[in-house]
Design an enzyme around this catalytic site. Structure first.
Site, mmCIF file in Angstrom:
data_model
loop_
_atom_site.group_PDB
_atom_site.id
_atom_site.type_symbol
_atom_site.label_atom_id
_atom_site.label_comp_id
_atom_site.label_asym_id
_atom_site.label_seq_id
_atom_site.Cartn_x
_atom_site.Cartn_y
_atom_site.Cartn_z
ATOM 1 N N GLU A 92 -13.553 -8.103 -7.642
ATOM 2 C CA GLU A 92 -13.445 -8.899 -6.473
ATOM 3 C C GLU A 92 -14.404 -10.147 -6.972
ATOM 4 O OE1 GLU A 92 -11.817 -9.583 -3.502
ATOM 5 O OE2 GLU A 92 -13.158 -11.274 -3.727
ATOM 6 N N ASP A 137 -3.091 -8.893 -7.038
ATOM 7 C CA ASP A 137 -2.632 -9.038 -5.769
ATOM 8 C C ASP A 137 -3.542 -10.443 -5.294
ATOM 9 O OD1 ASP A 137 -1.952 -9.072 -2.957
ATOM 10 O OD2 ASP A 137 -3.637 -7.323 -2.804
ATOM 11 N N HIS A 164 0.713 -1.130 0.050
ATOM 12 C CA HIS A 164 0.000 -0.036 -0.063
ATOM 13 C C HIS A 164 0.771 1.261 -0.027
ATOM 14 C CE1 HIS A 164 -3.435 -2.685 1.776
ATOM 15 N NE2 HIS A 164 -3.390 -2.785 0.622
HETATM 16 C C1 LIG Z 1 -4.833 -10.374 -0.922
HETATM 17 S S1 LIG Z 1 -6.424 -10.001 -0.895
HETATM 18 C C2 LIG Z 1 -6.648 -8.511 -1.975
HETATM 19 C C3 LIG Z 1 -6.160 -7.443 -1.129
HETATM 20 C C4 LIG Z 1 -6.472 -6.140 -1.653
HETATM 21 N N1 LIG Z 1 -5.734 -5.951 -3.024
HETATM 22 C C5 LIG Z 1 -5.940 -4.985 -0.669
HETATM 23 O O1 LIG Z 1 -4.920 -4.720 -0.998
HETATM 24 O O2 LIG Z 1 -6.512 -4.331 0.250
HETATM 25 C C6 LIG Z 1 -6.986 -11.186 -2.556
HETATM 26 C C7 LIG Z 1 -8.515 -11.126 -2.898
HETATM 27 O O3 LIG Z 1 -8.672 -11.685 -3.994
HETATM 28 C C8 LIG Z 1 -10.098 -12.381 -4.058
HETATM 29 N N2 LIG Z 1 -10.068 -13.356 -5.147
HETATM 30 C C9 LIG Z 1 -9.428 -14.682 -5.082
HETATM 31 N N3 LIG Z 1 -9.467 -15.428 -6.211
HETATM 32 C C10 LIG Z 1 -10.059 -14.577 -7.008
HETATM 33 C C11 LIG Z 1 -9.819 -14.294 -8.629
HETATM 34 N N4 LIG Z 1 -9.487 -15.738 -9.240
HETATM 35 N N5 LIG Z 1 -10.109 -13.335 -9.407
HETATM 36 C C12 LIG Z 1 -10.460 -12.149 -8.670
HETATM 37 N N6 LIG Z 1 -10.323 -12.102 -7.189
HETATM 38 C C13 LIG Z 1 -9.988 -13.068 -6.749
HETATM 39 C C14 LIG Z 1 -10.073 -12.905 -2.555
HETATM 40 O O4 LIG Z 1 -11.618 -12.921 -2.365
HETATM 41 C C15 LIG Z 1 -9.527 -11.788 -1.770
HETATM 42 O O5 LIG Z 1 -10.428 -10.724 -1.477
#
Ligand SMILES: C[S@@+](CC[C@H](N)C(=O)[O-])C[C@H]1O[C@@H](n2cnc3c(N)ncnc32)[C@H](O)[C@@H]1O
Length: 282
Positions: free
Chosen positions: A119, A165, A18
Site C-alpha cells: 500500500e 486494484d 471480494h
Molecule cells: C481500490 S483501493 C484498494 C482496495 C483493496 N484492494 C480492497 O479491496 O480492500 C486502492 C488503494 O491503492 C492505493 N494506491 C494508490 N496508488 C498506489 C500505487 N501507485 N501503488 C500502490 N498502491 C497505491 C490507495 O492508497 C488505495 O488504498
C-alpha cells in the site's frame, strides 16, 4: 493521492471483487502446495460501515447491504468463502465490519500460504501494519505497485495470485496497469493475475479491457457486473475483473455468479453480469 477506500468499502464493486477473490483462493486451496498472494493495492484491511467515511457516500447500501437474503444453493456454494469471512469478522451477526482484500486473504489462507500486502498511502500503510502486526505469514510493503510486482515475482512458492486494484486517480492508470501485468507475466507466467476496473463511461471500460487484451497473454477471462446505466459524464455504473490463468472451475462459477449478482445489485432493467474469454486458452 486522495483516494481512500474507506469511502467506498462494501460497494457493488467490492462485492464483485471480494466474492470472486474469495472463491479463487478456495479453488487454489484444492492443491496442497502452498501459495503466495501479492495484494498490490491493499488499502487498510478492515472497514467499519458505521464510520463517517462509509456513511458520507453510503455506497455500501448499494452493495453488501443488499446481499443478506440467500441466493440459489448453487450460487450460495460459490459465495460461501466470502460469506464465511464476513461471518467471522462479524461474530454478532450485525454486519458492521467489512473485509478488504487483505483481510479476505488472511482469513482464507492456510498456515503455509503467505500474503504480501502493499500500500503506497503513508497513513493507510501504517494502519495496515498495525492490523497485521501479529500475523506471521503477512508482510506489509510500501511501494508503487509496479515496483511491488517487480520485487515480489516470481514467488518462491512457484504458485500464487497477484491482485491489482488501482484507485484510477491518475490518467495513465490503464497503461501503468498494463505495464505491471506485462512485467509480472514475464516473471511468473503461471501466476493468477486479477485486475479490477471501474465502469465509469463505456469508452473507459472498453479501452481498459482492450489495452489488457492487446498484451496477447493467453487465458484471460473477463467478468463484468453492471448495475446501472453508464452516463457519458461518468459515475460508477459497474465494474469488472480481468483474470489471467483463472483456476480450474472458476469460469463455470462466474457464469452462475455474475447474472445472480446483477439480478440482486442491478437497478431495474440495468443489471447485467457477463463472463467471456478475452484471449484464447493455452
Ligand atoms: C481500490 S483501493 C484498494 C482496495 C483493496 N484492494 C480492497 O479491496 O480492500 C486502492 C488503494 O491503492 C492505493 N494506491 C494508490 N496508488 C498506489 C500505487 N501507485 N501503488 C500502490 N498502491 C497505491 C490507495 O492508497 C488505495 O488504498
Amino acid at each position: 493521492m486522495n483516494y481512500r477506500h474507506a469511502f467506498h468499502a462494501g460497494n457493488h464493486g467490492d462485492v464483485l471483487k471480494h466474492a470472486v477473490l474469495a472463491r479463487t483462493l478456495e479453488l487454489l486451496k484444492a492443491k496442497d502446495k502452498p501459495f503466495a498472494v501479492l495484494d498490490a493495492h491493499a488499502g487498510i484491511g478492515r472497514y467499519d460501515l458505521q464510520s463517517v467515511q462509509a456513511n458520507k457516500t453510503g455506497e455500501w447500501q448499494g452493495g453488501i447491504a443488499k446481499m443478506d437474503d440467500d441466493f440459489s444453493p448453487e450460487v450460495e456454494a460459490i459465495l460461501s468463502p466470502y460469506r464465511q469471512v464476513l461471518a467471522t469478522l462479524n461474530p454478532d451477526g450485525e454486519g458492521r465490519f467489512y473485509p478488504g482484500s487483505p483481510e479476505i486473504v488472511v482469513r482464507l489462507m492456510r498456515k503455509d500460504d503467505r500474503l504480501v500486502a502493499n500500500e503506497l498511502h503513508p497513513i493507510d500503510v501504517e494502519e495496515l501494519r498495525a492490523v497485521y502486526a501479529t500475523q506471521k505469514n503477512v508482510s506489509v510493503t510500501q511501494l508503487d505497485f509496479i515496483q511491488a510486482v517487480k520485487v515480489q515475482l516470481p514467488f518462491r512458492e512457484r504458485r500464487g495470485l497477484v491482485l491489482i486494484d488501482p484507485p484510477f486517480e491518475v490518467l495513465d492508470e490503464t497503461l501503468r496497469t498494463a505495464k505491471a501485468i506485462e512485467f509480472g507475466y514475464r516473471r511468473m507466467a503461471n501466476a493468477v493475475f486479477m485486475i479490477w476496473y471501474p465502469v465509469t463511461t463505456e469508452e473507459f471500460a472498453a479501452q481498459f479491457v482492450a489495452t489488457l487484451q492487446a498484451l496477447n497473454i493467453p487465458n484471460m477471462l473477463q467478468a463484468e457486473l453492471r448495475v446501472k446505466y453508464a452516463f457519458a459524464q461518468g459515475g460508477l455504473s459497474g465494474s469488472g475483473l480481468v483474470i489471467i490463468n483463472p483456476p480450474f472451475g472458476l469460469e463455470k462459477d462466474l457464469q452462475a455468479l455474475l447474472p445472480a449478482l446483477a439480478g440482486r445489485l442491478g437497478l431495474g432493467e440495468w443489471g447485467r453480469g457477463t463472463v467471456q474469454w478475452l484471449t484464447p486458452l493455452k
